[in-house]
Design an enzyme around this catalytic site. Sequence first.
Site, PDB file in Angstrom:
ATOM      1  N   HIS A   1       0.880  -1.230   0.180  1.00 25.47           N
ATOM      2  CA  HIS A   1       0.264  -0.366  -0.078  1.00 25.47           C
ATOM      3  C   HIS A   1       0.693   1.129  -0.140  1.00 25.47           C
ATOM      4  O   HIS A   1       0.381   2.233   0.047  1.00 25.47           O
ATOM      5  CB  HIS A   1      -0.603   0.454   1.421  1.00 25.47           C
ATOM      6  CG  HIS A   1      -2.243   0.713   0.909  1.00 25.47           C
ATOM      7  ND1 HIS A   1      -2.346   1.602   0.066  1.00 25.47           N
ATOM      8  CD2 HIS A   1      -3.217   0.619   1.563  1.00 25.47           C
ATOM      9  CE1 HIS A   1      -3.315   1.859  -0.092  1.00 25.47           C
ATOM     10  NE2 HIS A   1      -3.943   1.432   0.645  1.00 25.47           N
TER      11      HIS A   1
ATOM     12  N   ASP B   1      -2.984   1.637  -4.199  1.00 24.64           N
ATOM     13  CA  ASP B   1      -3.308   1.675  -3.245  1.00 24.64           C
ATOM     14  C   ASP B   1      -4.758   0.902  -3.964  1.00 24.64           C
ATOM     15  O   ASP B   1      -4.792   0.149  -5.195  1.00 24.64           O
ATOM     16  CB  ASP B   1      -3.831   3.588  -4.251  1.00 24.64           C
ATOM     17  CG  ASP B   1      -3.116   4.388  -3.532  1.00 24.64           C
ATOM     18  OD1 ASP B   1      -2.589   4.367  -2.675  1.00 24.64           O
ATOM     19  OD2 ASP B   1      -2.964   4.870  -4.701  1.00 24.64           O
TER      20      ASP B   1
END
Length: 435
Positions: A407, A411
Amino acid sequence: MAEYKLILPSMGEGVMEATIISWLYNEGDTVNEDDSVVEIATDKVDSDIPTPVSGKIVKILKHKDEVAKIGEAIAILEIAGEGEAAPVAETQKIEEPKTEAPAAEVVKELEKPLANTSTPQEFSGDVYLSPLVKSIAQEENISETELKTIKGSGLEGRITKEDILAFVKNRGTSTPVTAPVQITAPVAAAPQSVPVPVSEGDEIIPMDRVRKIIADAMVNSKRTSPHVTSFIESDVTNVVKWRAKHKDIFEKREGEKLTFMPIFVKAVVKAIQDFPMINVSVDGDKIIKKKNINIGMATALPDGNLIVPVIKNADQLSLSGLAKAINDLAYRARNKKLRPEDTQGATYTISNVGTFGNLMGTPIIPQPQVAILAIGAIVKKPAVIETKDGDMIGIRQMMFMSHSYDHRVVDGSLGGMFLKHVHDYLQNWDMNTEI
């Protein structure tokens, strides 16, 4: 008779040393050309070293658990010939280290048996050291606190031989200004492990070398990358039917098995081409976008350990080429025939957890990659089928996939869209695809 020095050959980019696991012959034994004489281990893979000549092993220079550098002699063979053997001088040329005087002296000292007059320095698991680097640190009495001040130039910031030799050379010349660097070291320290109670009848099984490497890599990945996982269920009925139609023809023509993995790899490669920012690595605050698409293939070994051989330039291979490459890597992985370079350079990895009957999984990202796909078991299920005449229920071949991603740079939108594209390529597989 002449002497021949058996040297440790080059084993791929980035591999500078290896640990001797065991000798397959003893001193005094006769060996033939191309016989495997010694088992060695690198950080990536175990392999055998063959002898390029026939002769008798008169002296073993590197014994079990000792570390040898690339180009270093590990044994002396007596071979047919007269006078002084040319191979010895030839090998010595390879072995001469071209380093500055202080560094060369350190290497020469390491080639001698370590003195037993001092207790070797031990290091905790949060500082990864190769066997050679650890030996240098122990010989020079470099503390773990000092090691944490060395900025590694190797893969994932690991300390290389050149890094530690440079530290040894400049040790003691730095000013007290460097002290604040040591203050930050506790931040990276790993938490102390909780003591585990052992009851009567419990069996204590020491981890083998490969399991230790896997454990360190998994903990490092979770510490480095914030993992997020997306899931999707795909109707792969067309894939199943297509493979059933072609597998016997392919095996007769090529002498190779046609598994589902080449199809999965093909779909992943297409999705990477659609979303190239999945094919990246992170270096501090920089993102390195990879040119090549090299697919890692998580493979379970007979001893229960795991290894990830790599399909290089998978985007340049046809389905037939992928099938052959996958079969070759899988066979050599399970028979300990992989070369170190076979496990290097992956930019994205696939783990087929369906092999074990699992529906889905949440695999850990292999560093320095930023994503990994887990493929579950293919199961017949009732499913809704959309037709021009309306919806209906049918028996379909269904499969879950899970996509774990870093992350920091991937995304949910990118991670989810990538997974959806893999899903689309598989669900809409063209039954007329040639192989």
